[in-house]
Write a protein that holds these residues in place. Structure first.
Motif, short mmCIF file in Angstrom:
data_model
loop_
_atom_site.label_atom_id
_atom_site.label_comp_id
_atom_site.label_asym_id
_atom_site.label_seq_id
_atom_site.Cartn_x
_atom_site.Cartn_y
_atom_site.Cartn_z
N LYS A 52 -11.51 6.43 1.46
CA LYS A 52 -10.85 5.81 0.64
C LYS A 52 -11.01 4.18 1.10
N LYS A 53 -10.98 3.40 -0.04
CA LYS A 53 -11.11 1.99 0.27
C LYS A 53 -9.68 1.18 0.29
N GLU A 54 -9.45 0.08 0.92
CA GLU A 54 -8.05 -0.38 0.90
C GLU A 54 -7.71 -0.71 -0.73
N LYS A 55 -8.41 -1.09 -1.58
CA LYS A 55 -7.91 -1.32 -2.96
C LYS A 55 -7.48 0.09 -3.62
N ASP A 56 -8.19 1.20 -3.19
CA ASP A 56 -7.60 2.54 -3.52
C ASP A 56 -6.18 2.77 -3.21
N LEU A 57 -5.76 2.17 -2.29
CA LEU A 57 -4.47 2.48 -1.56
C LEU A 57 -3.33 1.42 -2.24
N TYR A 60 0.86 -1.21 -0.11
CA TYR A 60 0.05 -0.04 -0.17
C TYR A 60 0.83 1.20 -0.11
N ARG A 61 0.47 2.42 -0.75
CA ARG A 61 1.15 3.56 -0.60
C ARG A 61 0.16 4.65 -0.40
N ASP A 62 0.65 5.71 0.28
CA ASP A 62 -0.32 6.95 0.91
C ASP A 62 -0.19 7.73 -0.40
N PRO A 63 -1.55 8.02 -0.77
CA PRO A 63 -1.59 8.85 -1.96
C PRO A 63 -1.16 10.40 -1.54
N SER A 64 -1.15 10.77 -0.38
CA SER A 64 -0.77 12.11 -0.20
C SER A 64 0.66 12.30 0.04
N ASN A 65 1.47 11.33 0.38
CA ASN A 65 2.95 11.22 0.65
C ASN A 65 3.43 10.19 0.07
N PRO A 66 3.70 9.68 -1.30
CA PRO A 66 4.01 8.53 -1.88
C PRO A 66 5.34 7.69 -1.34
N GLU A 67 6.00 8.54 -0.33
CA GLU A 67 7.09 7.95 0.48
C GLU A 67 6.57 7.05 1.64
N ASN A 68 5.36 7.30 2.10
CA ASN A 68 4.86 6.46 2.86
C ASN A 68 4.29 5.12 2.48
N THR A 69 4.69 4.15 2.80
CA THR A 69 4.36 2.92 2.37
C THR A 69 4.12 1.71 3.24
#
Length: 108
Positions: A101-106, A73-82
């Motif tokens: 958001k849903k899990e599949k969105d992340l 999973y990746r944070d859409p607001s900060n791509p460094e957060n996984t």
């Protein structure tokens, strides 16, 4: 040697307890030393080492130790957060779910 503990005052009783615990510790160390000597004698007689008998005993790391898992999973607001999807959910993941958001969105 029998000790009449009914006639001992508080300080004498504490002294006796401390001496008994010290003696108990000494006996335990002596016993462990004898057991260690026996084990070492057996290992020497058989021509093996303790690490050969017990390989996962801290001498060698297990195959799974230190392996990393790919991020899922990746944070859409900060791509460094996984997050790998294992363990406790990170705060950003929970915040994204609360935001709709849903899990599949992340998913990456």
């Amino acid at each position: 040697m029998a000790v009449d503990i009914k006639n001992l005052n508080h300080n004498q009783l504490n002294d006796l307890i401390a001496k008994a615990q010290a003696r108990q510790s000494e006996l335990s160390k002596e016993r462990l030393g004898k057991v260690r000597e026996k084990i070492q004698a057996i290992l020497k007689a058989e021509g093996v080492t303790i690490d050969e008998v017990f390989p996962s005993r801290g001498g060698a790391k297990s195959k799974r130790a230190g392996t990393t898992v790919a991020a899922k999973y990746r944070d859409p607001s900060n791509p460094e957060n996984t997050w790998s999807g294992r363990g406790k959910r990170p705060r950003w993941f929970n915040d994204a779910l609360k935001a709709g958001k849903k899990e599949k969105d992340l998913l990456i």
